[in-house]
Write an enzyme that holds these catalytic residues in place. Structure first.
Site, PDB file in Angstrom:
ATOM      1  N   CYS A   1      -1.406 -61.830  11.905  1.00 12.46           N
ATOM      2  CA  CYS A   1      -1.520 -62.915  10.921  1.00 12.46           C
ATOM      3  C   CYS A   1      -2.229 -62.457   9.663  1.00 12.46           C
ATOM      4  O   CYS A   1      -2.285 -63.191   8.683  1.00 12.46           O
ATOM      5  CB  CYS A   1      -2.274 -64.091  11.513  1.00 12.46           C
TER       6      CYS A   1
ATOM      7  N   CYS B   1      -9.175 -69.885   6.831  1.00 11.89           N
ATOM      8  CA  CYS B   1     -10.187 -68.821   6.761  1.00 11.89           C
ATOM      9  C   CYS B   1     -11.554 -69.359   7.158  1.00 11.89           C
ATOM     10  O   CYS B   1     -12.336 -68.689   7.828  1.00 11.89           O
ATOM     11  CB  CYS B   1     -10.264 -68.234   5.355  1.00 11.89           C
TER      12      CYS B   1
END
Lengths: 138, 391
Positions: free
Chosen positions: A33, A102
């Site tokens: 990813c 994130c």
């Protein structure tokens, strides 16, 4: 596209590195990813006396790691457990919507490290009993 | 602060002569080319001369050149135009997995509208296999659309051979030549292409203007209805100033092709060799020889492309990456994935595309700064920990 705070933490990240005799280590995310976060904790008397991170990822992943470590350094385990991804994003003056994962990664990396500490030290952290980081955040 | 632009595959700086060539068509000769008075006739004359120049450069006739808004429109028109214009003959289209999205998404749109599309694989250099192409052809195939050279990795396809196969099977052949114009000599007859897309801003011309070559006799639907412009096939008042700019840029690009290529190849090889010498765990993507003169595409292990681009930008360097974080999607570059690169390597890809305005000094500046930036990001990367001991 990024706030000045994000750029500051990306350019001058706080607490980068490793702790050799860490009391707890947590790693989340995967290379497929495009982001991996690894957190090292040094804990004395329930207090996070030192924290370091290593991150493979984009600018906001590095900034989120840096901010998260700054937010919980010197805090108690209980205080660290309360750190949410939203708090990390807010402390960075916001992240673009596509980059919110994130901050999730940062929260989970810290929880994983605390769980590892709990397992290694025998200190029971009730809140993390069933904690499992989601490997893939996308 | 340095200002090093190495994203010439994305767009280029407009040459001074090109800007100057356009100005009179904004300020004095602004007439509509369809008008009969002098101002209109002046515009019409410039339009005709520009069309003649484009035709000459491609080895075509003026009646085969159609001005569009750019590469995306040309690709859209060529593919949809042929598909809808030849529905009675068949509904099968052949393309590749590494096309520009202007081609891929158009093909996907056609799939939702009754057409079948074969997406050819490429090898690890980004090259198609001609036997795969032959095998994909069936009685319903009406169009082959394969890019001349890839925008990300610079690999140049065997267009002439593809043209031959298309001709033998009586199938229309379109090529997206957007990255190639100004880098390779083009002769549409020699190449055997029936349709060819080009865009001015890739060869130091203005944005928002391009052309589609359509071979005489090719059956295709008009693209914009509403006027007699572009032989009734693409309505709308012609963008005279930008068309003049396109023609001027094309003229300049082919004036001294050989020295342009020599110069870019010298810079390119200096850049590639410099990076390879200074940075470990780096791989060159694309074909080593069959490659655009200005293209450098590398994968840098253990780091992510967006972080790399941000750091380069802080050093005044403009580049691009195939990382998911820069593509706006969840997956890294479809081109690198089609070439068999693992996701994690594709995330760390970097494209530096050189142009006429770059210098050797800039190349050295990029090598110097890239080396430092990669080291800084690797020192932060948990993936690098296990490797350090091996070096």
């Amino acid at each position: 596209m990024y706030s000045e705070k994000v750029m500051d933490h990306f350019t001058n990240p706080r607490n980068v590195g490793e702790i050799e005799d860490a009391d707890g280590i947590g790693q989340v995310g995967n290379a497929k990813c495009g982001d991996i976060m690894k957190i090292y904790l040094k804990i004395e008397n329930d207090i996070i006396v030192d924290i370091k991170f290593k991150t493979f990822g984009c600018g906001s992943a590095i900034a989120s790691s840096s901010m998260a470590t700054e937010l919980i350094k010197g805090k108690t385990i209980n205080e660290a457990l309360k750190l949410t991804n939203k708090a990390v994003a807010e402390a960075l003056d916001g992240l673009p919507p596509v980059k919110m994962h994130c901050s999730v990664l940062a929260e989970e990396a810290i929880k994983s490290a605390l769980k590892d500490y709990s397992e290694k030290s025998g200190v029971i952290i009730e809140e993390l009993k069933d904690f499992e980081p989601k490997e893939d955040h996308h | 602060m340095k200002d090093v632009y190495m994203d010439n595959a994305a767009t280029t700086q407009v040459k001074k002569e090109v800007v100057e060539s356009m100005i009179p068509y904004f300020t004095e000769n602004y007439g509509n080319p369809s008008s009969i008075y002098k101002k209109g006739r002046n515009s019409k004359k410039a339009l005709d001369e520009s069309r003649d120049l484009v035709a000459r450069t491609l080895g075509a006739t003026s009646r085969e050149i159609y001005f569009t808004s750019g590469g995306s429109e040309s690709d859209n028109w060529a593919i949809k135009g042929v598909a809808f214009g030849n529905k009675d003959k068949g509904n099968h289209i052949i393309t590749t997995k590494i096309e520009h999205h202007a081609v891929l998404h158009t093909c996907e749109y056609l799939e939702r509208n009754g057409f079948n599309v074969t997406y050819l694989d490429v090898d690890k250099y980004g090259m198609i296999n001609l036997d795969d192409l032959k095998n994909a052809i069936n009685d319903n195939t009406i169009l082959i659309t394969i890019m001349y050279a890839n925008n990300e990795v610079g690999t140049i396809q065997p267009i002439k051979e593809i043209g031959k196969i298309a001709k033998e099977n009586n199938i229309y052949f379109h090529t997206d030549a957007v990255q190639v114009i100004g880098n390779i000599e083009i002769d549409v007859d020699e190449l055997g292409v029936d349709l060819l897309s080009l865009s001015a801003h890739k060869f130091y011309g203005p944005k928002g203007i391009g052309a589609l070559y359509i071979r005489k006799g090719v059956k295709l639907h008009p693209y914009i209805h509403g006027g007699a412009q572009e032989r009734n096939r693409r309505a709308g008042t012609e963008n005279v100033a930008l068309i003049v700019g396109l023609a001027k840029a094309l003229e300049l690009a082919y004036e001294d092709l050989e020295s342009h290529n020599k110069y870019l190849i010298r810079l390119r090889d200096r850049l590639i060799n410099g990076i390879m010498d200074r940075i470990s765990n780096v791989k060159l993507n694309g074909h080593i020889e069959k490659r655009l003169p200005g293209n450098v595409n590398i994968s840098i292990e253990f780091i992510e492309g967006e972080a790399l681009l941000l750091s380069l930008d802080m050093a005044g360097i403009a580049a691009s990456s195939g990382s998911a974080c820069t593509s706006g999607s969840l997956d890294p570059s479809h081109v690198l994935l089609a070439m068999g690169l693992p996701h994690e390597i594709a995330h760390g890809s970097l494209r530096l595309s050189l142009g006429d305005f770059n210098s050797e000094e800039e190349v050295d500046y990029v090598i110097e700064n890239l080396t430092k930036i990669v080291q800084r990001l690797r020192d932060m990367s948990p993936l690098y920990e296990n490797v350090k001991g091996d070096n």
